[in-house]
Design an enzyme around this catalytic site. Structure first.
Site, PDB file in Angstrom:
ATOM      1  N   GLY A  29      61.809  22.134  23.894  1.00 61.97           N
ATOM      2  CA  GLY A  29      61.063  21.092  23.313  1.00 61.97           C
ATOM      3  C   GLY A  29      61.577  19.952  23.584  1.00 61.97           C
ATOM      4  N   ASP A 148      72.046  23.362  15.796  1.00 69.42           N
ATOM      5  CA  ASP A 148      70.957  24.317  16.381  1.00 69.42           C
ATOM      6  C   ASP A 148      71.496  25.455  16.756  1.00 69.42           C
ATOM      7  OD1 ASP A 148      68.557  23.594  18.939  1.00 69.42           O
ATOM      8  OD2 ASP A 148      68.522  24.666  16.894  1.00 69.42           O
TER       9      ASP A 148
END
Length: 709
Positions: A29, A148
């Protein structure tokens, strides 16, 4: 080169003229990952290029540069190294170590880990997570938060190394996109900690939560929450508690459940403080799994309460050696070994899962997700380079060479026999000297103190005596982890080398240090303080309250019950009486006696009222009170004297009486007499009337006017 790479405009382009991109391997992304060649150093690297637009903001460029530099300083074998960073045509990029292997996600997909299989073997899952936590611990010690953590960011190389990627990048990107995205959450939502959803702020404990979710998925083959939209999954992370892995796989023991639940607690303060603490707990859990324990309530309680300091280190005397290879015991580097379709191994069994040879797919057929080669070599080399199998039949040349070799061996054996006699004599001489030297060395060489922690005193003494060391007993010590009668440590410590016969002191456990709470309620505060000190306890918070029955300075309530066994230094909170509460008494003189009675009784006083006449105080008003203005206590009596007004007397009827007689009669009745002649003639001395009139009531002491003729 793949078709996708051929259509990518960056393939073939050299970033800043140095890093020539050869192919694309992944797209996410925020960025695209490529394989590139460092033209200056002639090495293969991985390059992560941010998408167009992320580098337009100067503040983002500065943050990206700062985070990349911080990541580059992070040096650890389980962390993907960062080599360089830059901006090419407005696109920020970062140059990283190229890991030839695959992601943890690809490994899970390759092995088809799913709920019907019961997930991955628990010991193997913990070993994988150990490497991940080692990387996170190194980052946390440097002040870096990953933000993350997910299987896609865990890489497994062909050399069986596990590395974590993308350190430091998430923070820079989130800082630039926080406003533009208007609340879109950064990171894979399935592993997102609740605080990152609610406040957007990540701490060291946020990485611990994500690591706990990854461990849950490895153990169960599924993610804890699913939904039709990312918002539904994020909502579940915020409002739900991650279920125990044993709900999916009943073979998972309680202490492994506790490890996952502790790491994935919704409240950050309820999780391990950082990855190092979780790593400490994980190693203890893995050791218990390998020992075959089906349950361990003590370890479960330690993990659930966050008392990780009570877990012994793997290298401590009371700990368990936990070092094991990530690869199976029968691993052969010449054979492609990977887990077969996994049949869950019960945690009660310390053995590993089965391993079988699996033929790999051809490299040309691999998907971009498989760009990282498998953790274990794909393919099996069945050819042994040390066996010559090209000659299936013996030719004449071969037979000739064999005869020559046999002749050479015969001659060599004859020479060896001749030298053998001399060699034997020399060996006997040397052996005699060696035996004497060896005896001296053996009997006088230093002896390593054996490890006797957690053994009974008798067992430890026997072990030291067998090692030819002298046993002495030191002072017994309290211990929260070593049972009573077991050895805590030795002095010198285990492993120290000493001459034979050297003394070694055993420190034996007295068990947990506990003290009894003494009787406290009903005792004076001064006496309670002394009793707590004598019992190795501490005085905590002291709350003072008014009490109508308990004397001032006496304890009314305590946080500990008499006879309770508590740890040394436990604080005891007390509630102490301040005695009877003083109540202010107002001055009600000259005020309504009825109102005074009502007000005083409401405050808790007992009111007594007496009445008397008073010339100047109106009827119904208070003439005086006892006690007067001041303070009193509930239940005290307050006496009020209520006025009945002045004394009233009937005015005598003196008509036609002689003036002197009338005046005397009025004075006798208690009046003051004022005489007044009615007709100014020769006085007759006869009383005519009075004012007030005779027969009416008048205040005693009032002035009566006597009219006469």
């Amino acid at each position: 080169m793949t078709t996708t790479s051929m259509h990518d405009p960056l393939v073939g382009h050299a970033l800043e003229g140095r890093y020539e991109i050869t192919r694309r391997i992944a797209r996410g992304g925020m960025a695209t990952v490529y394989v590139a060649t460092d033209l200056r150093l002639t090495r293969t690297v991985a390059v992560k290029v941010m998408h167009v637009g992320l580098g337009d903001d100067e503040d983002f460029a500065r943050k990206f540069d700062r985070e990349a530099r911080a990541s580059a300083r992070l040096c650890h074998p389980n962390v993907v190294s960062v080599f360089d960073q830059g901006i090419d045509d407005g696109r920020p990029f970062i140059v990283m170590e190229y890991v030839e292997g695959r992601t943890l996600r690809s490994l899970m997909r390759h092995e088809r880990v799913n709920p019907t299989d019961g997930g991955m073997d628990p010991v193997r899952a913990l070993t994988i997570m150990e490497a991940v936590l080692c990387a996170l611990a190194a980052a946390h010690e440097s002040g870096l938060v990953h933000r993350d953590v997910k299987p896609e960011n865990v890489l497994i190389s062909d050399h069986h190394q596990i590395k974590v990627a993308d350190f430091g990048l998430a923070k820079a990107v989130s800082a630039q996109t926080a406003t533009a995205t208007a609340g879109i959450l950064l990171g894979t939502v399935s592993y997102l900690p609740p605080e990152l959803v609610t406040s957007g702020k990540a701490t060291l404990r946020s990485d611990v939560y994500s690591a706990g979710i990854v461990l849950y998925e490895l153990l169960t083959g599924r993610k804890p929450y699913t939904g039709d939209t990312p918002i539904q999954v994020a909502y579940a992370h915020v409002h739900n508690t991650v279920p125990a892995p044993s709900e999916v796989n009943p073979d998972i023991p309680d202490y492994l459940d506790a490890l996952v639940r502790h790491a994935t607690a919704r409240e950050p303060k309820a999780r391990p403080a950082d990855a190092r603490v979780m790593l400490h707990e994980l190693r203890a859990v893995r050791a218990r799994l390998r020992s075959g324990a089906t349950a361990d309530s003590e370890l479960t309680e330690i993990i659930e309460t966050g008392a990780s300091d009570d877990i012994p280190d793997e290298d401590s005397e009371t700990g368990i050696r936990m070092r094991r290879s990530f690869l199976p015991d029968d691993y052969n580097p010449r054979t492609s070994l990977s887990p077969s379709r996994h049949t869950p191994t019960s945690p009660t069994s310390p053995t590993r899962s089965r391993w079988t040879a699996v033929a790999p797919p051809p490299r040309s057929a691999r998907t971009p997700q498989d760009a990282f080669a498998t953790i274990i070599d794909d393919g099996t080399d069945e050819h042994d380079p040390y066996v010559d199998d090209t000659e299936d039949e013996a030719s004449d040349g071969v037979l000739e060479r064999r005869r020559d070799r046999r002749e050479l061996r015969r001659r060599e054996q004859a020479r060896r026999r001749r030298r053998g006699v001399l060699a034997l004599l020399l060996v006997l001489v040397l052996a005699g000297g060696a035996a004497i030297s060896g005896w001296w060395v053996v009997t006088n060489r230093p002896i390593a103190v054996p490890r006797v922690a957690n053994l009974d005193q008798d067992q430890a003494s026997t072990a030291l005596a067998d090692a030819r060391l002298e046993v002495t007993l030191g002072d017994r010590e309290f211990s929260e982890t070593v049972p009573k009668g077991k050895v805590i440590r030795t002095d010198p410590e285990a492993g120290a080398e000493l001459p034979p016969g050297s003394p070694v002191t055993l420190v034996v456990s007295r068990g947990p240090e506990r003290y009894e709470v003494p009787p406290l309620v009903g005792e004076k505060l001064t006496d309670v303080k002394a009793a707590l000190t004598a019992n190795k306890l501490k005085l905590g918070k002291v709350t003072e309250v008014w009490d109508e029955k308990v004397a001032k300075g006496v304890v009314i309530k305590a946080s500990g019950k008499p006879g309770d066994k508590v740890r040394r230094g436990t604080t005891i909170d007390l509630t102490v009486s301040k005695g009877r509460e003083p109540i202010e008494i107002a001055d009600w003189t000259g005020k309504s006696a009825a109102e005074a009675k009502q007000a005083l009784e409401k405050l808790g006083f007992t009111v007594k009222i007496t009445q008397e006449n008073h010339d100047s105080v109106e009827s119904g008003k208070v003439i005086r009170q006892d006690p007067g203005k001041g303070t009193g206590h509930r239940g005290d009596t307050v006496t009020l004297v209520e006025s009945k007004g002045p004394v009233m007397v009937t005015v005598p009827n003196i008509r036609n009486m002689k003036v002197d007689e009338a005046e005397a009669l009025l004075k006798k009745a208690g009046f003051v007499v004022k005489k007044s002649q009615v007709v100014p003639l020769a006085p007759l001395g006869i009383a005519h009337r009075t004012d007030p009139e005779g027969g009416t009531k008048a205040r005693k002491g009032a002035t009566i006017t006597l009219y006469y003729v």
